[in-house]
Design a protein around this motif. Structure first.
Motif, PDB file in Angstrom:
ATOM      1  N   THR A  55     126.513  -4.804  25.222  1.00 54.93           N
ATOM      2  CA  THR A  55     125.953  -6.000  24.563  1.00 54.93           C
ATOM      3  C   THR A  55     126.116  -7.217  25.472  1.00 54.93           C
ATOM      4  OG1 THR A  55     126.531  -5.069  22.414  1.00 54.93           O
ATOM      5  CG2 THR A  55     126.045  -7.405  22.454  1.00 54.93           C
ATOM      6  N   ILE A  56     127.318  -7.371  26.005  1.00 57.95           N
ATOM      7  CA  ILE A  56     127.574  -8.523  26.888  1.00 57.95           C
ATOM      8  C   ILE A  56     126.646  -8.442  28.110  1.00 57.95           C
ATOM      9  CG2 ILE A  56     129.299  -9.581  28.430  1.00 57.95           C
ATOM     10  CD1 ILE A  56     130.079 -10.044  25.577  1.00 57.95           C
ATOM     11  N   GLN A  57     126.545  -7.233  28.660  1.00 58.70           N
ATOM     12  CA  GLN A  57     125.741  -7.047  29.866  1.00 58.70           C
ATOM     13  C   GLN A  57     124.267  -7.417  29.619  1.00 58.70           C
ATOM     14  OE1 GLN A  57     125.158  -3.082  31.118  1.00 58.70           O
ATOM     15  NE2 GLN A  57     126.092  -3.403  33.113  1.00 58.70           N
ATOM     16  N   ASN A  58     123.740  -6.983  28.486  1.00 59.20           N
ATOM     17  CA  ASN A  58     122.310  -7.191  28.217  1.00 59.20           C
ATOM     18  C   ASN A  58     121.997  -8.577  27.668  1.00 59.20           C
ATOM     19  OD1 ASN A  58     120.564  -4.659  28.661  1.00 59.20           O
ATOM     20  ND2 ASN A  58     122.472  -3.877  27.805  1.00 59.20           N
ATOM     21  N   LEU A  59     122.988  -9.231  27.051  1.00 62.12           N
ATOM     22  CA  LEU A  59     122.691 -10.543  26.444  1.00 62.12           C
ATOM     23  C   LEU A  59     123.258 -11.712  27.259  1.00 62.12           C
ATOM     24  CD1 LEU A  59     122.996  -9.871  22.588  1.00 62.12           C
ATOM     25  CD2 LEU A  59     120.960  -9.849  24.036  1.00 62.12           C
ATOM     26  N   ARG A  60     123.814 -11.404  28.441  1.00 62.12           N
ATOM     27  CA  ARG A  60     124.299 -12.496  29.298  1.00 62.12           C
ATOM     28  C   ARG A  60     123.107 -13.372  29.675  1.00 62.12           C
ATOM     29  NH1 ARG A  60     129.338 -13.007  31.742  1.00 62.12           N
ATOM     30  NH2 ARG A  60     130.117 -10.898  31.423  1.00 62.12           N
ATOM     31  N   GLY A  61     123.257 -14.666  29.546  1.00 64.46           N
ATOM     32  CA  GLY A  61     122.124 -15.564  29.836  1.00 64.46           C
ATOM     33  C   GLY A  61     121.318 -15.884  28.578  1.00 64.46           C
ATOM     34  N   THR A  62     121.486 -15.054  27.533  1.00 65.29           N
ATOM     35  CA  THR A  62     120.762 -15.287  26.274  1.00 65.29           C
ATOM     36  C   THR A  62     121.728 -15.825  25.218  1.00 65.29           C
ATOM     37  OG1 THR A  62     119.324 -13.418  26.795  1.00 65.29           O
ATOM     38  CG2 THR A  62     119.348 -14.127  24.498  1.00 65.29           C
ATOM     39  N   VAL A  63     122.944 -15.293  25.263  1.00 66.54           N
ATOM     40  CA  VAL A  63     123.955 -15.665  24.275  1.00 66.54           C
ATOM     41  C   VAL A  63     124.982 -16.582  24.942  1.00 66.54           C
ATOM     42  CG1 VAL A  63     125.960 -14.653  23.126  1.00 66.54           C
ATOM     43  CG2 VAL A  63     123.701 -13.712  22.709  1.00 66.54           C
ATOM     44  N   ALA A  64     125.414 -17.630  24.215  1.00 68.10           N
ATOM     45  CA  ALA A  64     126.326 -18.612  24.824  1.00 68.10           C
ATOM     46  C   ALA A  64     127.795 -18.220  24.692  1.00 68.10           C
ATOM     47  CB  ALA A  64     126.104 -19.968  24.177  1.00 68.10           C
ATOM     48  N   ALA A  65     128.145 -17.521  23.597  1.00 69.95           N
ATOM     49  CA  ALA A  65     129.579 -17.320  23.345  1.00 69.95           C
ATOM     50  C   ALA A  65     129.833 -16.106  22.464  1.00 69.95           C
ATOM     51  CB  ALA A  65     130.154 -18.558  22.654  1.00 69.95           C
ATOM     52  N   LEU A  70     138.213 -16.609   6.770  1.00 70.82           N
ATOM     53  CA  LEU A  70     137.683 -16.137   8.060  1.00 70.82           C
ATOM     54  C   LEU A  70     138.175 -17.070   9.161  1.00 70.82           C
ATOM     55  CD1 LEU A  70     135.540 -14.109   9.380  1.00 70.82           C
ATOM     56  CD2 LEU A  70     133.989 -16.060   9.352  1.00 70.82           C
ATOM     57  N   TYR A  71     138.782 -16.464  10.179  1.00 64.52           N
ATOM     58  CA  TYR A  71     139.257 -17.261  11.326  1.00 64.52           C
ATOM     59  C   TYR A  71     138.319 -17.004  12.502  1.00 64.52           C
ATOM     60  CZ  TYR A  71     142.341 -18.792  15.133  1.00 64.52           C
ATOM     61  OH  TYR A  71     142.861 -19.418  16.235  1.00 64.52           O
ATOM     62  N   VAL A  72     137.728 -18.072  13.026  1.00 62.45           N
ATOM     63  CA  VAL A  72     136.741 -17.915  14.122  1.00 62.45           C
ATOM     64  C   VAL A  72     137.188 -18.695  15.356  1.00 62.45           C
ATOM     65  CG1 VAL A  72     134.339 -18.281  14.814  1.00 62.45           C
ATOM     66  CG2 VAL A  72     134.840 -17.614  12.470  1.00 62.45           C
ATOM     67  N   ARG A  73     137.192 -17.987  16.495  1.00 62.51           N
ATOM     68  CA  ARG A  73     137.448 -18.658  17.778  1.00 62.51           C
ATOM     69  C   ARG A  73     136.202 -18.517  18.643  1.00 62.51           C
ATOM     70  NH1 ARG A  73     142.348 -16.149  20.811  1.00 62.51           N
ATOM     71  NH2 ARG A  73     141.274 -14.234  20.282  1.00 62.51           N
ATOM     72  N   ARG A  74     135.748 -19.614  19.246  1.00 62.89           N
ATOM     73  CA  ARG A  74     134.570 -19.542  20.124  1.00 62.89           C
ATOM     74  C   ARG A  74     135.031 -19.313  21.561  1.00 62.89           C
ATOM     75  NH1 ARG A  74     131.661 -22.460  23.667  1.00 62.89           N
ATOM     76  NH2 ARG A  74     129.385 -22.192  23.640  1.00 62.89           N
ATOM     77  N   ILE A  75     134.532 -18.219  22.157  1.00 67.61           N
ATOM     78  CA  ILE A  75     134.937 -17.882  23.525  1.00 67.61           C
ATOM     79  C   ILE A  75     133.678 -17.876  24.401  1.00 67.61           C
ATOM     80  CG2 ILE A  75     136.038 -16.116  24.970  1.00 67.61           C
ATOM     81  CD1 ILE A  75     137.360 -15.089  22.308  1.00 67.61           C
ATOM     82  N   PRO A  76     133.581 -18.805  25.370  1.00 72.72           N
ATOM     83  CA  PRO A  76     132.361 -18.858  26.195  1.00 72.72           C
ATOM     84  C   PRO A  76     132.113 -17.526  26.901  1.00 72.72           C
ATOM     85  CG  PRO A  76     133.777 -20.748  26.633  1.00 72.72           C
ATOM     86  CD  PRO A  76     134.574 -19.807  25.776  1.00 72.72           C
ATOM     87  N   LEU A  77     130.857 -17.128  26.962  1.00 76.28           N
ATOM     88  CA  LEU A  77     130.535 -15.816  27.532  1.00 76.28           C
ATOM     89  C   LEU A  77     130.937 -15.711  29.008  1.00 76.28           C
ATOM     90  CD1 LEU A  77     129.048 -13.636  25.741  1.00 76.28           C
ATOM     91  CD2 LEU A  77     127.298 -13.724  27.499  1.00 76.28           C
ATOM     92  N   GLU A  78     130.869 -16.855  29.720  1.00 77.71           N
ATOM     93  CA  GLU A  78     131.197 -16.837  31.163  1.00 77.71           C
ATOM     94  C   GLU A  78     132.630 -16.373  31.390  1.00 77.71           C
ATOM     95  OE1 GLU A  78     129.129 -19.258  29.330  1.00 77.71           O
ATOM     96  OE2 GLU A  78     130.491 -20.774  30.155  1.00 77.71           O
ATOM     97  N   SER A  79     133.500 -16.543  30.363  1.00 87.29           N
ATOM     98  CA  SER A  79     134.909 -16.195  30.591  1.00 87.29           C
ATOM     99  C   SER A  79     135.168 -14.690  30.387  1.00 87.29           C
ATOM    100  CB  SER A  79     135.809 -17.021  29.660  1.00 87.29           C
ATOM    101  OG  SER A  79     135.536 -16.661  28.324  1.00 87.29           O
ATOM    102  N   ILE A  80     134.115 -13.931  30.053  1.00 85.15           N
ATOM    103  CA  ILE A  80     134.313 -12.492  29.829  1.00 85.15           C
ATOM    104  C   ILE A  80     133.922 -11.721  31.100  1.00 85.15           C
ATOM    105  CG2 ILE A  80     133.594 -10.519  28.384  1.00 85.15           C
ATOM    106  CD1 ILE A  80     133.079 -12.650  26.173  1.00 85.15           C
ATOM    107  N   PRO A  81     134.820 -10.852  31.585  1.00 86.14           N
ATOM    108  CA  PRO A  81     134.547 -10.164  32.853  1.00 86.14           C
ATOM    109  C   PRO A  81     133.281  -9.298  32.803  1.00 86.14           C
ATOM    110  CG  PRO A  81     136.740  -9.609  32.000  1.00 86.14           C
ATOM    111  CD  PRO A  81     136.089 -10.448  30.981  1.00 86.14           C
ATOM    112  N   GLU A  82     132.660  -9.122  33.977  1.00 82.82           N
ATOM    113  CA  GLU A  82     131.384  -8.383  34.026  1.00 82.82           C
ATOM    114  C   GLU A  82     131.561  -6.874  34.158  1.00 82.82           C
ATOM    115  OE1 GLU A  82     128.207  -9.840  36.379  1.00 82.82           O
ATOM    116  OE2 GLU A  82     128.683 -11.945  35.934  1.00 82.82           O
ATOM    117  N   GLY A  83     132.541  -6.447  34.945  1.00 89.34           N
ATOM    118  CA  GLY A  83     132.719  -5.004  35.183  1.00 89.34           C
ATOM    119  C   GLY A  83     133.108  -4.268  33.904  1.00 89.34           C
ATOM    120  N   GLU A  84     132.702  -2.985  33.811  1.00 87.93           N
ATOM    121  CA  GLU A  84     132.943  -2.248  32.563  1.00 87.93           C
ATOM    122  C   GLU A  84     134.437  -2.130  32.240  1.00 87.93           C
ATOM    123  OE1 GLU A  84     131.028   1.576  32.152  1.00 87.93           O
ATOM    124  OE2 GLU A  84     131.990   1.896  30.207  1.00 87.93           O
ATOM    125  N   ALA A  85     135.242  -1.751  33.245  1.00 84.31           N
ATOM    126  CA  ALA A  85     136.672  -1.521  32.989  1.00 84.31           C
ATOM    127  C   ALA A  85     137.358  -2.826  32.611  1.00 84.31           C
ATOM    128  CB  ALA A  85     137.323  -0.916  34.223  1.00 84.31           C
TER     129      ALA A  85
END
Ligand SMILES: CC/C=C\C/C=C\C/C=C\C/C=C\C/C=C\C/C=C\CCC(=O)SCCNC(=O)CCNC(=O)[C@H](O)C(C)(C)COP(=O)(O)OP(=O)(O)OC[C@H]1O[C@@H](n2cnc3c(N)ncnc32)[C@H](O)[C@@H]1OP(=O)(O)O
Ligand SMILES: CCCCCCCCCCCCCCCCCC(=O)OC[C@@H](O)COP(=O)(O)O
Length: 374
Positions: A214-224, A253-268
């Motif tokens: 999901t992260i891989q395919n929606l990078r650039g489309t989804v902000a966080a 419901l507890y929600v934390r917003r985490i910018p997508l850029e801070s999530i690593p790209e590699g699968e592992a």
């Protein structure tokens, strides 16, 4: 018990609610089918129309939660992030422990104006459920078989289609892949141990591949990523049947917003990041159980009138012909017609009962009961 509560618990009320949901839902499914030619002419317009039609269905379940049962949904989040919610695309990562978690999710979607366009990675079996499952085809919901060999292609393809979606959307991921049961928890902790991962007390071990793809395919489309953790006060075990009979629950419901850029790209690396996230979520649940609250401030998100108005309009539209039909049926005096109508109503109530059964944890699939994919 007050008059209101007594009325809500009457079987007749529940039969009428089920009728309104099924009759209006099937009508809306038909309208969705009629939008097929628009897809070829103007795809963006067809998607926008389907968001509105989808809203007409899913907001009925919000109306029943927020207005019929009066369930309170409280949001804990950073007030600075609040203005972004609903004004950008987000991936929602939610724990999967409660029978009505999807209804609370929808209620929050409504409060932030993204209910019609809400997306989810959902098991293929739900595609065949009338009304909701059929609605999802037209909303471009992503279906999975929970068999990675097949899902890796189909899930990626479906996600790619969302890259030019004309409305802001939230994409919901239940990374645990199935609902929490004691047995599934025990098995998944055996898997955690084998992988050298810390044990979780309140969650199943997350399946990481769907998150990564999901992260891989929606990078650039989804902000966080909206890391969301849900629980109910006073150890409540909410159910759809309870909601239908007017029982009030209290969701936090507890929600934390985490910018997508801070999530690593590699699968592992991405998988390791998700495991760490679930360890943190587990800590938030423990804190909730110990103290009765999540960290951070409460932000007010009042229930909205839209779902109630929508529900009342559809009720009027489908109850009026039902009344007229019942009057003509009784005045016809034909035993055969009356019996046939009763048989039809019985069939419809069995269908609705089966649909409610889809939400019940006691009928949960065997997925996650073994240390493999099935
Ligand atoms: C401001 C407000 C914010 C938020 C508001 C909240 C929400 C609102 C948002 C939107 C609402 C929208 C809609 C809601 C409406 C309705 C939704 C209702 C319900 C539907 C939900 C579902 O259907 S959940 C089921 C489907 N979804 C998923 O399964 C997602 C997670 N799964 C995955 O990602 C999987 O990876 C997969 C499905 C892509 C592939 O499945 P597969 O089984 O093939 O999985 P894996 O390859 O991952 O499995 C193998 C790996 O798992 C390890 N393993 C083996 N056994 C177990 C075990 N028992 N437990 C845990 N792990 C196990 C194995 O070792 C493999 O490990 P690897 O390291 O090799 O990966
Ligand atoms: C106005 C009246 C409104 C009434 C509300 C209508 C809802 C009626 C029927 C709902 C039909 C089903 C739609 C979504 C169901 C979501 C259930 C769910 O959470 O799925 C479970 C999966 O995640 C995992 O499956 P398991 O492996 O645990 O098995």
């Amino acid at each position: 018990m007050g008059l209101g509560e007594c009325l809500k618990s009457q079987v007749l009320c529940q039969v009428l609610i089920s009728y309104v949901f099924l009759a209006s839902g099937l009508l809306i499914n038909l309208l969705q089918l009629c939008t097929l030619p628009v897809w070829w002419l103007n795809k963006s317009l067809a998607r926008r129309i389907n968001c509105r039609l989808g809203y007409c269905i899913s907001s009925q379940s919000v109306a029943i939660l927020d207005w019929w049962s009066g369930t309170e949904c409280t949001l804990y989040t950073d007030p600075k992030m609040y203005p972004l919610y609903g004004n950008e695309n987000g991936i929602v990562v939610l724990n999967h422990q409660f029978e009505i978690d999807f209804m609370c999710g929808w209620s929050f979607c409504d409060r932030f104006g993204v209910l019609g366009s809400a997306k989810v990675l959902v098991k293929k079996e739900l595609a065949y459920v009338p009304v909701i499952g059929w609605m999802w085809y037209f909303l471009e919901i992503v279906f999975c078989k929970r068999k990675w060999e097949e899902d890796r292609i189909t899930v990626s393809q479906s996600l790619q289609k969302l890259r030019d979606y004309p409305e802001n959307f939230w994409f919901l991921l239940f990374c645990e892949g199935t609902r929490f049961t004691a047995k599934k928890h025990q098995i998944s902790m055996e898997v955690a141990e084998k992988k050298g991962l810390p044990k979780l007390k309140h969650h199943l071990l997350p399946r990481t591949k769907g998150f990564w793809v999901t992260i891989q395919n929606l990078r650039g489309t989804v902000a966080a990523v909206y890391d969301s953790t849900l629980n109910f006060r006073n150890n409540e075990s909410p159910s759809l049947s309870g909601i239908l009979s007017g029982k009030k629950y209290h969701a936090d419901l507890y929600v934390r917003r985490i910018p997508l850029e801070s999530i690593p790209e590699g699968e592992a690396e991405c998988a390791a990041w998700l495991h760490k996230l679930y360890q943190e979520k587990d800590g938030f649940q423990e804190q909730y159980i110990q103290t009765g609250r999540y960290p951070g401030p409460i932000v007010s998100t009042p229930r909205r009138l839209g779902p109630l108005i929508n529900w009342l309009c559809w009720s009027a539209l489908v109850l009026f012909p039902l009344g007229a039909f019942l009057v003509s049926l009784l005045s016809s005096g034909s035993t055969l017609t009356i019996l046939a109508s009763l048989a039809f109503c019985y069939g419809a109530s069995l269908l609705f009962r089966w649909m409610i059964g889809q939400t019940e944890i006691s009928t949960s699939s065997g997925y996650g009961n073994k240390v493999n994919n099935s």
